[in-house]
Design an enzyme around this catalytic site. Structure first.
Site, PDB file in Angstrom:
ATOM      1  CG  ASN A 150      -0.456  -0.224   2.485  1.00  0.00           C
ATOM      2  OD1 ASN A 150       0.614  -0.578   2.579  1.00  0.00           O
ATOM      3  ND2 ASN A 150      -0.974   0.490   3.314  1.00  0.00           N
ATOM      4  CD  GLU A 248       4.261  -2.002  13.278  1.00  0.00           C
ATOM      5  OE1 GLU A 248       3.066  -1.517  13.653  1.00  0.00           O
ATOM      6  OE2 GLU A 248       5.297  -2.055  14.313  1.00  0.00           O
ATOM      7  CB  CYS A 282      -2.385   0.200   7.879  1.00  0.00           C
ATOM      8  SG  CYS A 282      -0.949   1.185   8.228  1.00  0.00           S
ATOM      9  CD  GLU A 461       7.822  -1.280  11.651  1.00  0.00           C
ATOM     10  OE1 GLU A 461       7.474  -0.351  10.971  1.00  0.00           O
ATOM     11  OE2 GLU A 461       7.990  -2.064  11.174  1.00  0.00           O
TER      12      GLU A 461
HETATM   13  P1  NAD Z   1       0.100  -9.455   3.189  1.00  0.00           P
HETATM   14  O1  NAD Z   1       0.469  -9.886   4.469  1.00  0.00           O
HETATM   15  O2  NAD Z   1      -0.828 -10.187   2.054  1.00  0.00           O
HETATM   16  O3  NAD Z   1       1.682  -9.312   2.549  1.00  0.00           O
HETATM   17  C1  NAD Z   1       2.681  -8.475   2.979  1.00  0.00           C
HETATM   18  C2  NAD Z   1       3.935  -9.221   2.569  1.00  0.00           C
HETATM   19  O4  NAD Z   1       4.273 -10.360   3.306  1.00  0.00           O
HETATM   20  C3  NAD Z   1       4.263  -9.136   1.220  1.00  0.00           C
HETATM   21  O5  NAD Z   1       5.550  -8.810   0.650  1.00  0.00           O
HETATM   22  C4  NAD Z   1       3.938 -10.859   0.974  1.00  0.00           C
HETATM   23  O6  NAD Z   1       4.677 -11.340  -0.295  1.00  0.00           O
HETATM   24  C5  NAD Z   1       4.583 -11.297   2.386  1.00  0.00           C
HETATM   25  N1  NAD Z   1       4.012 -12.639   2.622  1.00  0.00           N
HETATM   26  C6  NAD Z   1       2.941 -13.121   2.261  1.00  0.00           C
HETATM   27  N2  NAD Z   1       2.691 -14.419   3.026  1.00  0.00           N
HETATM   28  C7  NAD Z   1       4.007 -14.754   3.723  1.00  0.00           C
HETATM   29  C8  NAD Z   1       4.483 -15.765   4.282  1.00  0.00           C
HETATM   30  N3  NAD Z   1       3.813 -16.783   4.475  1.00  0.00           N
HETATM   31  N4  NAD Z   1       5.804 -15.765   5.006  1.00  0.00           N
HETATM   32  C9  NAD Z   1       6.593 -14.348   4.724  1.00  0.00           C
HETATM   33  N5  NAD Z   1       6.019 -13.299   3.930  1.00  0.00           N
HETATM   34  C10 NAD Z   1       4.913 -13.753   3.617  1.00  0.00           C
HETATM   35  O7  NAD Z   1      -0.446  -7.880   3.117  1.00  0.00           O
HETATM   36  P2  NAD Z   1      -0.576  -7.010   2.015  1.00  0.00           P
HETATM   37  O8  NAD Z   1      -1.744  -7.321   1.142  1.00  0.00           O
HETATM   38  O9  NAD Z   1       0.427  -6.793   0.902  1.00  0.00           O
HETATM   39  O10 NAD Z   1      -0.925  -5.722   2.668  1.00  0.00           O
HETATM   40  C11 NAD Z   1      -2.206  -5.247   3.350  1.00  0.00           C
HETATM   41  C12 NAD Z   1      -2.320  -5.380   4.904  1.00  0.00           C
HETATM   42  O11 NAD Z   1      -1.066  -4.637   5.488  1.00  0.00           O
HETATM   43  C13 NAD Z   1      -3.552  -4.628   5.392  1.00  0.00           C
HETATM   44  O12 NAD Z   1      -3.745  -5.640   6.204  1.00  0.00           O
HETATM   45  C14 NAD Z   1      -2.904  -3.580   6.288  1.00  0.00           C
HETATM   46  O13 NAD Z   1      -3.601  -3.153   7.208  1.00  0.00           O
HETATM   47  C15 NAD Z   1      -1.444  -4.293   6.394  1.00  0.00           C
HETATM   48  N6  NAD Z   1      -0.698  -2.807   6.980  1.00  0.00           N
HETATM   49  C16 NAD Z   1      -0.374  -2.592   8.189  1.00  0.00           C
HETATM   50  C17 NAD Z   1       0.300  -1.697   8.332  1.00  0.00           C
HETATM   51  C18 NAD Z   1       0.836  -1.366   9.823  1.00  0.00           C
HETATM   52  O14 NAD Z   1       1.683  -0.309  10.055  1.00  0.00           O
HETATM   53  N7  NAD Z   1       0.218  -1.741  10.619  1.00  0.00           N
HETATM   54  C19 NAD Z   1       1.063  -0.794   7.390  1.00  0.00           C
HETATM   55  C20 NAD Z   1       0.516  -1.010   6.043  1.00  0.00           C
HETATM   56  C21 NAD Z   1      -0.361  -2.036   5.855  1.00  0.00           C
END
Ligand code: NAD
Length: 481
Positions: A150, A248, A282, A461
């Site tokens: 995002n 996060e 997020c 963080e």
């Molecule tokens: P996601 O969890 O699908 O993927 C995030 C990352 O993790 C990607 O690089 C993906 O390839 C990797 N990944 C997926 N499965 C994995 C595994 N089993 N092992 C290791 N890595 C793996 O999330 P997304 O769809 O890319 O992002 C959206 C989500 O991120 C939303 O839930 C949003 O709220 C959250 N988000 C949180 C914050 C925060 O600071 N809390 C900030 C931004 C986004």
């Protein structure tokens, strides 16, 4: 078609297996580049490179590390327009947003942690007449950084910069959905003269390349930002190996509006906190609670402004909402709009896919959407949608607002609108969230801790919190008396 490459041991290389994934441009729904479909073999190469680089990087003087990170920051700033265009094309976000927020903040992450390294200190605890204890804060070794789609470069750099500043070497994986600016960062690191192996950027799928980073015994810590389910999978994989974890995760953030707020300031910020980046931040406030005496006034103005928002080509400066990042994500958002109606909600604005003619005909666009009439416990009000969809609900008392706000499994951020100072403090103290904004949203001081509670994450963080995460304290006790 351009093929992005992995950045391993200072070089841009193809994946070992020569397998590639398509990378889409959301605004047009078309493939425009390919990225490595990396697997454990590529991660092994990256980890080897990071291991080899660690002894020298961890002993590099703080001045030199600072200079190196500052060169990266300067290059990001020099290339701002090119990076913003790349990020907008890769992600679908308005170019204006990438130019004004995402890329400048990525540069400031490197700048901040370059200088933080110069200020980071540890403690001494004297035992009078007998001994002195001092605490060394040492880098962990090879660390893994995994980020979502995002805010691609901004969140990627938010992890990498403190990890490098504290002397670790890094194996990092950006989201496979938005790989472009991480790839361009590889080129910048080469140009900045970052020593080889200090940062390695491997592209690919989460369950393959990402899981291989988490699995590798040489990777001592994982800093992850992404979905709550993914965070749980990573925690389960990493816990038996006793890796340090910073997670996060998702959010379902309340935006609480009291009748005594400054209405004009509140409504214009609420437009941003609801729909910025197509609601794919997020920290967006997706549950809006409004005190009943101003509910109708709010509803009328919010609906009117939302209907006037321009959805369109991310490159057009008039565009307020660009494209949704992927087709499956667009389908997920639309399925929640359908669910909300099944749950008894009324769509007051939006609710549909936006279909353009011509060049953008296959792009993935969703109208900014407002729903009211839903019960607090329903799925639409409990689950993260992560799109331009908000719910609005009236409340009567402060106690009720607090109960509604705290009534989900998430606890990332909260926004409160009131001119009553004592109420603001009272609410802030009792809200279950890592970040509370009062009469503002997304205001950022890099020195403050950042992160969530409950299912929104573990660890913090930001500022020196990140420096502490990426270092291990070691106490040294010297007896002299
Ligand atoms: P996601 O969890 O699908 O993927 C995030 C990352 O993790 C990607 O690089 C993906 O390839 C990797 N990944 C997926 N499965 C994995 C595994 N089993 N092992 C290791 N890595 C793996 O999330 P997304 O769809 O890319 O992002 C959206 C989500 O991120 C939303 O839930 C949003 O709220 C959250 N988000 C949180 C914050 C925060 O600071 N809390 C900030 C931004 C986004």
């Amino acid at each position: 078609m351009i093929k992005l490459q992995n950045y391993i041991n200072g070089e841009l290389i193809s994946p070992v297996n020569d397998n590639w994934l398509d990378n889409y441009e959301p605004a047009r729904g078309k493939v425009y580049s390919q990225i490595p479909d990396s697997d454990a073999d590529d991660i092994a190469l990256a980890v080897e490179a990071a291991k080899a680089a660690f002894p020298s990087w961890s002993k590099t003087s703080i001045d030199e590390r600072h200079d190196c990170l500052m060169r990266i920051a300067s290059l990001i700033e020099e290339k701002l327009d090119m990076l913003a265009a790349a990020e907008s094309r890769d992600n679908g976000k308005p170019l204006k947003l990438a130019t004004r927020v995402d890329i400048p903040r990525a540069a400031s992450n490197f700048r901040f942690y370059a200088t933080a390294a110069m200020q980071f200190s540890s403690e001494a605890h004297p035992m009078p007449g007998m001994a002195i204890n001092y605490t060394l804060r040492q880098p962990l070794g090879v660390v893994g950084c995994i980020s979502p789609w995002n805010l691609p470069l901004y969140l990627f750099s938010w992890k990498i910069a403190p990890a490098l500043a504290t002397g670790n070497t890094v194996v990092a994986k950006p989201s496979e959905i938005t790989p472009m600016t991480a790839y361009l960062l590889s080129e910048i690191c080469i140009e900045a003269g970052l020593p080889k192996g200090v940062l390695n950027i491997v592209h690919g799928l989460g369950h393959k390349a990402g899981a291989a980073i988490v699995d590798d015994p040489a990777v001592t810590a994982i800093s992850f930002t992404g979905g709550t389910k993914t965070g749980a999978a990573i925690a389960a994989q990493a816990a038996p190996k006793f890796k340090k974890l910073s997670l996060e995760l998702g959010g379902k953030n309340p935006n609480i509006i009291f009748a005594d707020c400054d209405f004009n300031k509140m409504i214009s910020t609420t437009m941003h906190s609801s729909f910025a980046n197509q609601g794919q931040i997020c920290l967006c406030g997706s549950r809006i609670y409004v005190q009943r005496s101003i509910y109708d006034q709010f509803k009328e103005e919010f609906v009117k402004r939302t209907k006037a928002l321009t959805v369109g080509d991310p490159a057009d400066p008039e565009t307020k909402l660009g494209a949704i990042v992927s087709e499956p994500h667009m389908e997920k958002i639309l399925s929640y709009v359908a669910l909300a109606q099944e749950e008894g909600g009324t769509v007051l604005a939006g609710g549909h896919r936006v279909q353009f003619d011509g060049d953008l005909a296959d792009g993935w666009y969703v109208e900014p959407t407002i729903i009211d009439g839903l019960a607090p416990g329903c799925r639409t009000n409990q689950e993260e949608i992560f799109g331009p969809v908000v719910t609005i609900t009236p409340f009567d008392t402060e106690e009720e607002a607090l109960e509604l706000a705290n009534g989900t499994q998430y606890g990332l951020s909260c926004t409160i609108w009131t001119e009553d100072l004592t109420r603001a403090h009272r609410m802030a103290e009792n809200i279950h969230a890592g970040i509370v904004w009062i009469n503002c949203w997304l205001l950022r001081d890099l020195r403050t801790p950042f992160g969530g509670t409950k299912q929104s994450g573990v660890g913090r963080e930001g500022g020196f919190e990140a420096m502490r995460f990426f270092t291990e304290p070691k106490n040294v006790c010297i007896k002299y008396g």
